[in-house]
Design a protein around this motif. Sequence first.
Motif, short mmCIF file in Angstrom:
data_model
loop_
_atom_site.label_atom_id
_atom_site.label_comp_id
_atom_site.label_asym_id
_atom_site.label_seq_id
_atom_site.Cartn_x
_atom_site.Cartn_y
_atom_site.Cartn_z
N ASP A 231 2.06 -62.48 -4.96
CA ASP A 231 3.08 -61.58 -4.41
C ASP A 231 2.49 -60.48 -3.53
O ASP A 231 3.19 -59.94 -2.67
N VAL A 232 1.21 -60.12 -3.75
CA VAL A 232 0.58 -59.06 -2.96
C VAL A 232 -0.53 -59.61 -2.06
O VAL A 232 -1.16 -58.85 -1.31
N ASN A 233 -0.77 -60.90 -2.12
CA ASN A 233 -1.79 -61.55 -1.30
C ASN A 233 -1.39 -61.45 0.17
O ASN A 233 -0.27 -61.81 0.53
N PRO A 234 -2.27 -60.98 1.05
CA PRO A 234 -1.89 -60.86 2.47
C PRO A 234 -1.52 -62.19 3.11
O PRO A 234 -0.66 -62.24 4.00
N VAL A 235 -2.14 -63.27 2.66
CA VAL A 235 -1.81 -64.58 3.23
C VAL A 235 -0.40 -64.99 2.82
O VAL A 235 0.37 -65.52 3.63
N SER A 236 -0.02 -64.73 1.57
CA SER A 236 1.34 -65.02 1.12
C SER A 236 2.36 -64.18 1.87
O SER A 236 3.42 -64.68 2.29
N LEU A 237 2.06 -62.90 2.02
CA LEU A 237 3.00 -62.00 2.70
C LEU A 237 3.23 -62.43 4.15
O LEU A 237 4.36 -62.45 4.64
N MET A 238 2.14 -62.77 4.83
CA MET A 238 2.30 -63.21 6.22
C MET A 238 2.98 -64.56 6.30
O MET A 238 3.77 -64.82 7.22
N SER A 239 2.73 -65.45 5.33
CA SER A 239 3.42 -66.75 5.31
C SER A 239 4.92 -66.56 5.13
O SER A 239 5.72 -67.22 5.80
N ASP A 240 5.31 -65.64 4.24
CA ASP A 240 6.74 -65.36 4.05
C ASP A 240 7.33 -64.74 5.32
O ASP A 240 8.49 -65.01 5.67
N THR A 241 6.55 -63.90 5.99
CA THR A 241 7.01 -63.31 7.25
C THR A 241 7.28 -64.40 8.29
O THR A 241 8.31 -64.39 8.97
N MET A 242 6.35 -65.34 8.40
CA MET A 242 6.50 -66.42 9.36
C MET A 242 7.69 -67.32 9.01
O MET A 242 8.44 -67.75 9.88
N ARG A 243 7.87 -67.59 7.71
CA ARG A 243 9.01 -68.41 7.32
C ARG A 243 10.33 -67.71 7.65
O ARG A 243 11.30 -68.35 8.05
N GLY A 244 10.36 -66.40 7.43
CA GLY A 244 11.57 -65.67 7.77
C GLY A 244 11.86 -65.67 9.25
O GLY A 244 13.02 -65.83 9.67
N LEU A 245 10.83 -65.53 10.06
CA LEU A 245 11.02 -65.48 11.51
C LEU A 245 11.29 -66.85 12.12
O LEU A 245 11.99 -66.95 13.13
N LEU A 246 10.73 -67.91 11.54
CA LEU A 246 10.88 -69.24 12.11
C LEU A 246 11.94 -70.09 11.43
O LEU A 246 12.65 -70.85 12.09
N ASN A 247 12.04 -69.97 10.10
CA ASN A 247 12.98 -70.80 9.35
C ASN A 247 14.25 -70.07 8.96
O ASN A 247 15.22 -70.69 8.53
N GLY A 248 14.22 -68.73 9.08
CA GLY A 248 15.34 -67.93 8.62
C GLY A 248 15.11 -67.43 7.21
O GLY A 248 14.55 -68.14 6.38
N GLY A 249 15.51 -66.19 6.94
CA GLY A 249 15.31 -65.61 5.62
C GLY A 249 14.85 -64.18 5.75
O GLY A 249 14.87 -63.57 6.83
N GLU A 250 14.40 -63.62 4.62
CA GLU A 250 13.97 -62.22 4.61
C GLU A 250 12.72 -62.03 5.45
O GLU A 250 11.78 -62.82 5.39
N VAL A 251 12.70 -60.96 6.22
CA VAL A 251 11.56 -60.64 7.06
C VAL A 251 11.00 -59.26 6.76
O VAL A 251 9.78 -59.08 6.70
N ALA A 252 11.87 -58.28 6.56
CA ALA A 252 11.44 -56.88 6.48
C ALA A 252 10.43 -56.64 5.37
O ALA A 252 9.38 -56.02 5.59
N GLY A 253 10.71 -57.12 4.16
CA GLY A 253 9.81 -56.86 3.03
C GLY A 253 8.42 -57.43 3.23
O GLY A 253 7.42 -56.69 3.18
N PRO A 254 8.29 -58.75 3.45
CA PRO A 254 6.94 -59.30 3.66
C PRO A 254 6.26 -58.78 4.93
O PRO A 254 5.04 -58.63 4.95
N LEU A 255 7.03 -58.47 5.97
CA LEU A 255 6.42 -57.92 7.18
C LEU A 255 5.82 -56.55 6.91
O LEU A 255 4.71 -56.24 7.38
N PHE A 256 6.52 -55.72 6.15
CA PHE A 256 5.99 -54.39 5.82
C PHE A 256 4.70 -54.53 5.02
O PHE A 256 3.73 -53.83 5.28
#
Length: 282
Positions: A231-256
């Motif tokens: 949950d705090v791993n930078p690779v996980s956070l950026m992966s969630d950011t990319m999924r949100g931006l490309l696949n749709g979904g939450e972006v703000a939390g993982p991007l921050f």
Amino acid sequence: MSTATVPNSPQSQPQSHQPSRPAALRITPAKAARHSLALAGRGITKFVKSPARLVDVVLTPIVFLLMFVYLFGGAIAGGDTHAYLQMITPGIMVMTVFQASIGIGVSLNADASTGIFDRFRSMPIARSAPLIGAVLADVVRYVVCLVTLVALALVMGYRVDTGPAAALAALVALIGFAVSFSWMSVYVGMLVKTPGSVQGLMTVLVLPLTFASNVFVPDSTMPGWLRVWSDVNPVSLMSDTMRGLLNGGEVAGPLFGSLAWMVGVIAVFAPLAMRAYRKRAA
């Protein structure tokens, strides 16, 4: 009655001051930026003249995407390889540029043995310019890596579910992530003696961060203690950011969270890399 002046007396000599650095040699932030961009251009020219330097960033995403989708995807996603492709592609993008950032430390370490740093030290340029220029030039490797990966993913059936603006934002965020974490590799490259040592130490760091993340499997399938780290791993956070931006979904939390990691890594490792570089070039 006139008093003769002794030629060598203090009164007869003009007061002298310690000479200051000529104005032309004073390095302002604007000049430092120009020096860094000029050296970045030198680095890009090296890539253009030696395309073999880009072989690793072309082959790595191809191998990983094909292997995980067609070898492991059916087992992980219950036979639905297309759904797994949609999930894993943004994560593979993060993983490949993260691994590509190792190359800059290896390259700088190899340059240190050629005497190029001595030449830079003799030039009227900012002390930080050689490292910043190398980091900026390495963006070419990240772009080549991402273009290769996205092209292959599209051929395999991956589709971006958001718009062009979100896709562009994903690209910018991912390159910023790679540039930020490349300072870790730069620091190690300035610290150790051989390019092989840089490769080995950075691999030991990168692999646990990558495989203990949600790049390949959802967090929900992990044990509780591993999920806390993911949950705090930078690779996980950026992966969630990319999924949100490309696949749709939450972006703000993982991007921050990703931005917090990026700022922290630069704040810690950029000064350490500069200090190690000055010691090595001294």
